[in-house]
Design a protein around this motif. Sequence first.
Motif, PDB file in Angstrom:
ATOM      1  N   SER A  57       0.853  -1.196   0.000  1.00 45.65           N
ATOM      2  CA  SER A  57       0.000   0.000   0.000  1.00 45.65           C
ATOM      3  C   SER A  57       0.884   1.240   0.000  1.00 45.65           C
ATOM      4  O   SER A  57       2.100   1.136   0.222  1.00 45.65           O
ATOM      5  N   GLY A  58       0.265   2.395  -0.204  1.00 46.36           N
ATOM      6  CA  GLY A  58       0.991   3.652  -0.044  1.00 46.36           C
ATOM      7  C   GLY A  58       1.370   3.854   1.415  1.00 46.36           C
ATOM      8  O   GLY A  58       2.440   4.376   1.736  1.00 46.36           O
ATOM      9  N   THR A  59       0.483   3.426   2.294  1.00 48.23           N
ATOM     10  CA  THR A  59       0.748   3.497   3.732  1.00 48.23           C
ATOM     11  C   THR A  59       2.012   2.710   4.074  1.00 48.23           C
ATOM     12  O   THR A  59       2.881   3.189   4.815  1.00 48.23           O
ATOM     13  N   LEU A  62       5.154   4.400   3.009  1.00 46.75           N
ATOM     14  CA  LEU A  62       5.545   5.424   3.984  1.00 46.75           C
ATOM     15  C   LEU A  62       6.174   4.786   5.225  1.00 46.75           C
ATOM     16  O   LEU A  62       7.147   5.305   5.771  1.00 46.75           O
ATOM     17  N   THR A  83      -3.202  16.457   5.474  1.00 46.39           N
ATOM     18  CA  THR A  83      -2.839  15.248   4.743  1.00 46.39           C
ATOM     19  C   THR A  83      -3.578  14.068   5.343  1.00 46.39           C
ATOM     20  O   THR A  83      -4.321  14.202   6.318  1.00 46.39           O
ATOM     21  N   PHE A  84      -3.365  12.918   4.734  1.00 44.67           N
ATOM     22  CA  PHE A  84      -3.972  11.663   5.153  1.00 44.67           C
ATOM     23  C   PHE A  84      -3.254  11.160   6.411  1.00 44.67           C
ATOM     24  O   PHE A  84      -2.067  11.417   6.585  1.00 44.67           O
ATOM     25  N   SER A  86      -1.999   8.436   7.188  1.00 41.79           N
ATOM     26  CA  SER A  86      -0.835   7.562   6.941  1.00 41.79           C
ATOM     27  C   SER A  86       0.481   8.320   6.938  1.00 41.79           C
ATOM     28  O   SER A  86       1.510   7.773   7.336  1.00 41.79           O
ATOM     29  N   THR A  87       0.470   9.571   6.481  1.00 38.28           N
ATOM     30  CA  THR A  87       1.708  10.345   6.397  1.00 38.28           C
ATOM     31  C   THR A  87       2.320  10.494   7.796  1.00 38.28           C
ATOM     32  O   THR A  87       3.524  10.335   7.981  1.00 38.28           O
ATOM     33  N   VAL A 129       4.089  16.490   1.135  1.00 44.29           N
ATOM     34  CA  VAL A 129       2.967  15.817   0.467  1.00 44.29           C
ATOM     35  C   VAL A 129       2.648  16.617  -0.788  1.00 44.29           C
ATOM     36  O   VAL A 129       2.369  17.817  -0.696  1.00 44.29           O
ATOM     37  N   ASP A 155       5.767  12.172   0.159  1.00 45.00           N
ATOM     38  CA  ASP A 155       4.514  11.449   0.043  1.00 45.00           C
ATOM     39  C   ASP A 155       3.936  11.852  -1.309  1.00 45.00           C
ATOM     40  O   ASP A 155       3.279  12.886  -1.453  1.00 45.00           O
ATOM     41  N   ALA A 157       1.901   9.944  -3.020  1.00 41.42           N
ATOM     42  CA  ALA A 157       0.796   9.001  -3.216  1.00 41.42           C
ATOM     43  C   ALA A 157      -0.130   9.456  -4.346  1.00 41.42           C
ATOM     44  O   ALA A 157      -0.640   8.645  -5.110  1.00 41.42           O
ATOM     45  N   SER A 179       1.125   5.617  -4.172  1.00 42.99           N
ATOM     46  CA  SER A 179      -0.013   4.757  -3.840  1.00 42.99           C
ATOM     47  C   SER A 179      -0.706   4.313  -5.116  1.00 42.99           C
ATOM     48  O   SER A 179      -0.882   5.100  -6.046  1.00 42.99           O
ATOM     49  N   HIS A 181      -3.730   2.668  -4.702  1.00 45.81           N
ATOM     50  CA  HIS A 181      -5.072   2.388  -4.187  1.00 45.81           C
ATOM     51  C   HIS A 181      -6.081   2.665  -5.299  1.00 45.81           C
ATOM     52  O   HIS A 181      -5.789   3.421  -6.235  1.00 45.81           O
ATOM     53  N   LYS A 184      -6.612   6.171  -6.663  1.00 42.55           N
ATOM     54  CA  LYS A 184      -5.509   6.916  -7.260  1.00 42.55           C
ATOM     55  C   LYS A 184      -5.510   6.770  -8.799  1.00 42.55           C
ATOM     56  O   LYS A 184      -6.291   6.009  -9.349  1.00 42.55           O
ATOM     57  N   GLY A 191      -2.142  -1.063  -2.966  1.00 42.80           N
ATOM     58  CA  GLY A 191      -0.731  -1.218  -3.331  1.00 42.80           C
ATOM     59  C   GLY A 191      -0.026   0.120  -3.358  1.00 42.80           C
ATOM     60  O   GLY A 191      -0.650   1.182  -3.221  1.00 42.80           O
ATOM     61  N   TYR A 323      -9.208  16.996   4.316  1.00 46.99           N
ATOM     62  CA  TYR A 323      -8.980  16.088   5.420  1.00 46.99           C
ATOM     63  C   TYR A 323      -9.328  16.874   6.669  1.00 46.99           C
ATOM     64  O   TYR A 323      -9.142  18.086   6.702  1.00 46.99           O
TER      65      TYR A 323
HETATM   66  C1  LIG Z   1      -3.762   7.643  -0.664  1.00 41.65           C
HETATM   67  C2  LIG Z   1      -2.786   8.340   0.173  1.00 41.65           C
HETATM   68  C3  LIG Z   1      -1.962   7.655   1.082  1.00 41.65           C
HETATM   69  C4  LIG Z   1      -2.124   6.201   1.433  1.00 41.65           C
HETATM   70  O1  LIG Z   1      -2.084   5.312   0.384  1.00 41.65           O
HETATM   71  P1  LIG Z   1      -2.802   3.877   0.534  1.00 41.65           P
HETATM   72  O2  LIG Z   1      -2.317   3.160  -0.702  1.00 41.65           O
HETATM   73  O3  LIG Z   1      -4.272   4.103   0.541  1.00 41.65           O
HETATM   74  O4  LIG Z   1      -2.304   3.239   1.776  1.00 41.65           O
HETATM   75  C5  LIG Z   1      -1.008   8.382   1.774  1.00 41.65           C
HETATM   76  N1  LIG Z   1      -0.866   9.709   1.595  1.00 41.65           N
HETATM   77  C6  LIG Z   1      -1.644  10.395   0.740  1.00 41.65           C
HETATM   78  C7  LIG Z   1      -1.416  11.872   0.579  1.00 41.65           C
HETATM   79  C8  LIG Z   1      -2.636   9.744   0.008  1.00 41.65           C
HETATM   80  O5  LIG Z   1      -3.410  10.447  -0.819  1.00 41.65           O
END
Ligand SMILES: *Cc1c(COP(=O)(O)O)cnc(C)c1O
Length: 380
Positions: A57-59, A62, A83-84, A86-87, A129, A155, A157, A179, A181, A184, A191, A323
């Motif tokens: 994943s993008g997560t 990171l 931001t999301f 996950s960052t 980001v 980031d 993503a 990312s 996902h 995206k 992924g 967000y």
């Molecule tokens: C989508 C996204 C992520 C996370 O990616 P995933 O593949 O959903 O885990 C992280 N940071 C940003 C800015 C995103 O848009």
Amino acid sequence: MSRIPFNVPPYTGKELDYMAQAVLVNHKLCGDGPFTKKCHQWIEQRTGTKKALLTTSGTDALELAAMLCDLKTGDEVILPSFTFSSTANAFVLRGAVPVFVDVRPDTMNIDETKIEAAITDKTRVICVVHYAGIGCEMDTIMDIARRHKLRVVEDAAQAVMAFYKGRALGTIGDIGCYSFHETKNYSMGEGGAVLINDPALIEPAEIIREKGTNRSRFLRGQVDKYTWVEPGSSYLPSELNAAHLLAQFEVADQVNQNRLSSWNYYAERLSPLEQQGKLTFLRVPEECAHNAHMFAVRLKDLEERTAFISYLSDHGVQTVFHYVPLHSAPAGVAHGRFHGEDVYTTAESNRLTRLPMYYGLTREDQDKVIEAIFGFFGQR
Ligand SMILES: *Cc1c(COP(=O)(O)O)cnc(C)c1O
């Protein structure tokens, strides 16, 4: 009434064919098979990164990046609050403290002029980001990082196939994170990928991604047995997912052009409302070639945005906001802090929403979205 969704996962035609090949021809579903390797090559050729590695994943990309930064408890990481989760999570999981800095109102990216004041003797990383696939002011940020000996994680993503001064986003800092996902521009369901731009980090990245083993060196014949050498995890996606992604990489220019054409159509048709001051778009700086990841508009305030989303929904159009700024979210309050004044992060995030944007969005559907927006402002 048929609804126009906010997102439709991209599908370009060959995905199922390639997935069937992975099952029936290659007999290989686990990670790092032929489809994964072709995805790595595609990213390396198209972006110029030294090493691309698909992740689950993008997560996870990171998280891998944060592990590569070798952080100690209490180290600080500078990032935007807009931001999301996950960052920030990636660094908090390593015991680091996220230090949030305000964004610029024109791009909603981290305000590079406010980074330096947030640096302390505990700062180790700047994590930028590239919101909406529009690049941050990277020359300034890389200069600050060099002067203060900080790592830079991008980031990216949302920024696959987007550029800053001709350089692919994700290849300018030490490590970039993509990312794939399904929301995206290019998708494998779930992924992502890490782009390793500092050659010294390639082997450590391979080890972390392969359960802490030196399996990659073993497969290249560089060591005669493979063994556990460092703490690590497993970030290899299945070949099924990589096969799906490769099909989309092969037509990436077509996907990109299609999205850009939809983006430009929104910008052109909605420009009278922007000129009247009713809507504010994101600005794309001259140095940046974006990838039409999203078309965001900003209303007057939170109240008007709520009414806008509800009016569009009543007219068959799904729009989505994000967000909740991380520094005001419960985990952000517990684990991080905001440096300086929140001039734009909360105010701009409260008035932003995103219009339907996906590969294959039709002009007819865009016209319905545009008509509904003019309707909201009492103009037909
Ligand atoms: C989508 C996204 C992520 C996370 O990616 P995933 O593949 O959903 O885990 C992280 N940071 C940003 C800015 C995103 O848009």
